[in-house]
Design an enzyme around this catalytic site. Structure first.
Site, PDB file in Angstrom:
ATOM      1  N   HIS A 124       0.814  -1.220   0.000  1.00 50.61           N
ATOM      2  CA  HIS A 124       0.000   0.000   0.000  1.00 50.61           C
ATOM      3  C   HIS A 124       0.845   1.267   0.000  1.00 50.61           C
ATOM      4  O   HIS A 124       0.371   2.336   0.363  1.00 50.61           O
ATOM      5  CB  HIS A 124      -0.953   0.009   1.205  1.00 50.61           C
ATOM      6  CG  HIS A 124      -1.946  -1.114   1.191  1.00 50.61           C
ATOM      7  ND1 HIS A 124      -2.753  -1.420   2.254  1.00 50.61           N
ATOM      8  CD2 HIS A 124      -2.274  -2.015   0.236  1.00 50.61           C
ATOM      9  CE1 HIS A 124      -3.510  -2.469   1.964  1.00 50.61           C
ATOM     10  NE2 HIS A 124      -3.239  -2.848   0.749  1.00 50.61           N
ATOM     11  N   ILE A 241       1.241  -9.054  19.930  1.00 46.89           N
ATOM     12  CA  ILE A 241       2.259  -9.399  18.946  1.00 46.89           C
ATOM     13  C   ILE A 241       3.683  -9.232  19.482  1.00 46.89           C
ATOM     14  O   ILE A 241       4.504 -10.140  19.384  1.00 46.89           O
ATOM     15  CB  ILE A 241       2.057  -8.545  17.671  1.00 46.89           C
ATOM     16  CG1 ILE A 241       0.747  -8.975  17.003  1.00 46.89           C
ATOM     17  CG2 ILE A 241       3.226  -8.713  16.704  1.00 46.89           C
ATOM     18  CD1 ILE A 241       0.233  -8.012  15.974  1.00 46.89           C
TER      19      ILE A 241
END
Ligand SMILES: [Zn+2]
Length: 252
Positions: A124, A241
């Site tokens: 992106h 994470i």
């Protein structure tokens, strides 16, 4: 052993036994650096209507609004630093376990964590610089900001006169072909695909884990919430994470 500890040791085992891993990251890895997830409730797109690519190219007002948002840090990128999750990925790249990091993020934090550009595939684009829409020449944001803030100047390419735009891919802007191809090649070449911090809902990106699995690779999914691809995975970790990956890889 608790379930979480077992999952982390299983993740460690999968990483140790693979020969070539690919890491795929989404917004979840960067929310732990304080960058909001654009699509989440309360995210940027609930406050601002996205500026479509077509509007950017056709309307000076839209271009002005686009630069104004970028420079008043509406997107919350300024001052963000890589977190433990980014550092763990960087270590895996450094020791040769990971051949490429495919990312949906535009924050540049994988680069900032020490992974060289050639190891990062940005699907992106990138929010930390700008480029000419016609000749693709790269422009740094500092001088553009200065001219925009002090005199309202909208940047035009010195080389070809094309429009200069932040190097992210806007809504309505075609996905760049080169990164998509590289991502596909890396996915086909890996024996472990690690999807980190992505809900794996946005196509074509969500197709990569399926491609990897069909091609015989293992699949790890590390994400806060469950995903539609969980049933394809060797292991699913619905955990934080940074701490999970940091523990598995031995990085603080
Ligand atoms: Zn140009």
């Amino acid at each position: 052993m608790t379930d979480d500890k077992w999952r982390i040791s299983e993740l460690r085992r999968l990483i140790e036994t693979c020969t070539r891993a690919v890491v795929f990251t989404g917004a979840g890895i960067s929310t732990e650096s304080g960058i909001p997830d654009f699509r989440s409730p309360g995210g940027v797109w609930t406050k601002y209507t996205p500026i479509l690519f077509e509007d950017f190219t056709s309307s000076e007002d839209a271009r002005r609004e686009s630069w104004r948002r970028k420079f008043d840090d509406s997107y919350g990128f300024e001052g963000a630093e890589p977190n433990r999750g980014h550092r763990a990925v960087a270590k895996l790249f450094r020791i040769g376990k990971v051949s490429a990091v495919i990312t949906q993020n535009t924050d540049g934090l994988h680069q900032k964590s020490g992974i060289p550009e050639k190891g990062i595939i940005e699907l992106h684009g990138n929010n930390t610089y700008a480029s000419c829409l016609d000749c693709c020449f790269r422009y740094e944001l500092g001088p553009i900001k200065k001219a925009f803030v002090s005199e309202g100047v909208l940047p035009i390419c010195d080389r070809c006169g094309g429009l200069v735009k932040g190097a992210t891919i806007s809504f309505g802007q075609p996905m760049p072909e080169a990164p998509m191809l590289c991502a596909q090649e890396e996915t086909m070449a890996c024996d472990l695909f690690m999807a980190i911090g992505s809900s794996l809902q946005v196509y074509p990106a969500a197709g990569f884990p399926q491609t990897a699995v069909k091609n015989g690779a293992g699949l790890v999914i590390l994400n806060r919430d469950s995903t539609n691809l969980d049933s394809f995975a060797d292991i699913v970790l619905n955990m934080e994470i940074g701490s999970t990956l940091g523990d598995a890889v031995g990085v603080n």
